[in-house]
Scaffold this active site. Sequence first.
Site, PDB file in Angstrom:
ATOM      1  N   HIS A 128      -1.483  -6.776  -2.037  1.00  0.00           N
ATOM      2  CA  HIS A 128      -2.139  -7.453  -0.910  1.00  0.00           C
ATOM      3  C   HIS A 128      -3.452  -6.753  -0.551  1.00  0.00           C
ATOM      4  O   HIS A 128      -4.495  -7.397  -0.402  1.00  0.00           O
ATOM      5  CB  HIS A 128      -1.182  -7.449   0.293  1.00  0.00           C
ATOM      6  CG  HIS A 128      -1.737  -8.043   1.538  1.00  0.00           C
ATOM      7  ND1 HIS A 128      -1.313  -9.255   2.038  1.00  0.00           N
ATOM      8  CD2 HIS A 128      -2.672  -7.590   2.417  1.00  0.00           C
ATOM      9  CE1 HIS A 128      -1.974  -9.524   3.155  1.00  0.00           C
ATOM     10  NE2 HIS A 128      -2.804  -8.522   3.413  1.00  0.00           N
ATOM     11  N   GLU A 129      -3.399  -5.421  -0.431  1.00  0.00           N
ATOM     12  CA  GLU A 129      -4.605  -4.668  -0.053  1.00  0.00           C
ATOM     13  C   GLU A 129      -5.637  -4.665  -1.186  1.00  0.00           C
ATOM     14  O   GLU A 129      -6.841  -4.757  -0.932  1.00  0.00           O
ATOM     15  CB  GLU A 129      -4.245  -3.245   0.365  1.00  0.00           C
ATOM     16  CG  GLU A 129      -3.306  -3.156   1.557  1.00  0.00           C
ATOM     17  CD  GLU A 129      -3.755  -3.914   2.796  1.00  0.00           C
ATOM     18  OE1 GLU A 129      -4.968  -4.128   2.975  1.00  0.00           O
ATOM     19  OE2 GLU A 129      -2.881  -4.295   3.597  1.00  0.00           O
ATOM     20  N   CYS A 168      -1.127 -10.832   7.710  1.00  0.00           N
ATOM     21  CA  CYS A 168      -2.361 -10.080   7.485  1.00  0.00           C
ATOM     22  C   CYS A 168      -3.075  -9.899   8.815  1.00  0.00           C
ATOM     23  O   CYS A 168      -3.177 -10.843   9.602  1.00  0.00           O
ATOM     24  CB  CYS A 168      -3.256 -10.830   6.506  1.00  0.00           C
ATOM     25  SG  CYS A 168      -4.805  -9.990   6.123  1.00  0.00           S
ATOM     26  N   HIS A 191      -7.797  -7.625  -1.032  1.00  0.00           N
ATOM     27  CA  HIS A 191      -8.905  -7.506  -0.073  1.00  0.00           C
ATOM     28  C   HIS A 191     -10.131  -6.868  -0.723  1.00  0.00           C
ATOM     29  O   HIS A 191     -11.269  -7.252  -0.427  1.00  0.00           O
ATOM     30  CB  HIS A 191      -8.503  -6.685   1.152  1.00  0.00           C
ATOM     31  CG  HIS A 191      -7.725  -7.441   2.160  1.00  0.00           C
ATOM     32  ND1 HIS A 191      -8.196  -8.571   2.802  1.00  0.00           N
ATOM     33  CD2 HIS A 191      -6.485  -7.228   2.670  1.00  0.00           C
ATOM     34  CE1 HIS A 191      -7.292  -9.023   3.645  1.00  0.00           C
ATOM     35  NE2 HIS A 191      -6.237  -8.222   3.592  1.00  0.00           N
TER      36      HIS A 191
END
Length: 182
Positions: A148-149, A106, A152
């Site tokens: 993953h994004e 990341c 965030h």
Amino acid sequence: MELTDKTYKPSIAQVGQPVLHQKAKVVEDILAEDCQQLIKQMMSTVEQAGGVGIAAPQVFQSLRVFIMCSKPNARYPNAPYMEPTAIINPEIMHMSTAVEKDWEGCLSVPSMRGLVPRHKTIKVRYLDQQANEHEVEFTDFVARIFQHELDHLDGLTFIDRLESTQDLVSESYWYQRYAAKG
């Protein structure tokens, strides 16, 4: 839409910074000039950083926007190629029961890699840079990027998904031990 920080800085938020722990706000006006400028700047930032994705909170904007731009590079030599894509107000509609653990890095967690469980296949809905709606199925590495994004945008980093601290290694160790195996 109003950006939370009018003085955009092309630096990337690092783990521990409060913006990475906030749930990002829905984008109301995708076609607004400030949103379009944010997308352009994010695409530039992720390209310069050698990433395969970046989320608005990583550039200090707590908005539900991320860029997916998978391609082989020094950090991900086996990544498949895809056109850089702005993903706005995303949601996962369906996730496969099949889960796979694989290594992630990341831009906000420099010099570290983690073995993270993710769903192998996901069906998603999102708006693009022109405010068009898309429903798409992603698999494998691209599904991993999306998840993953999206994390965030929900105030999480890959560290929050680790099953054990033993699944976290330095990037230099990862390169020596795992990247060489392809």
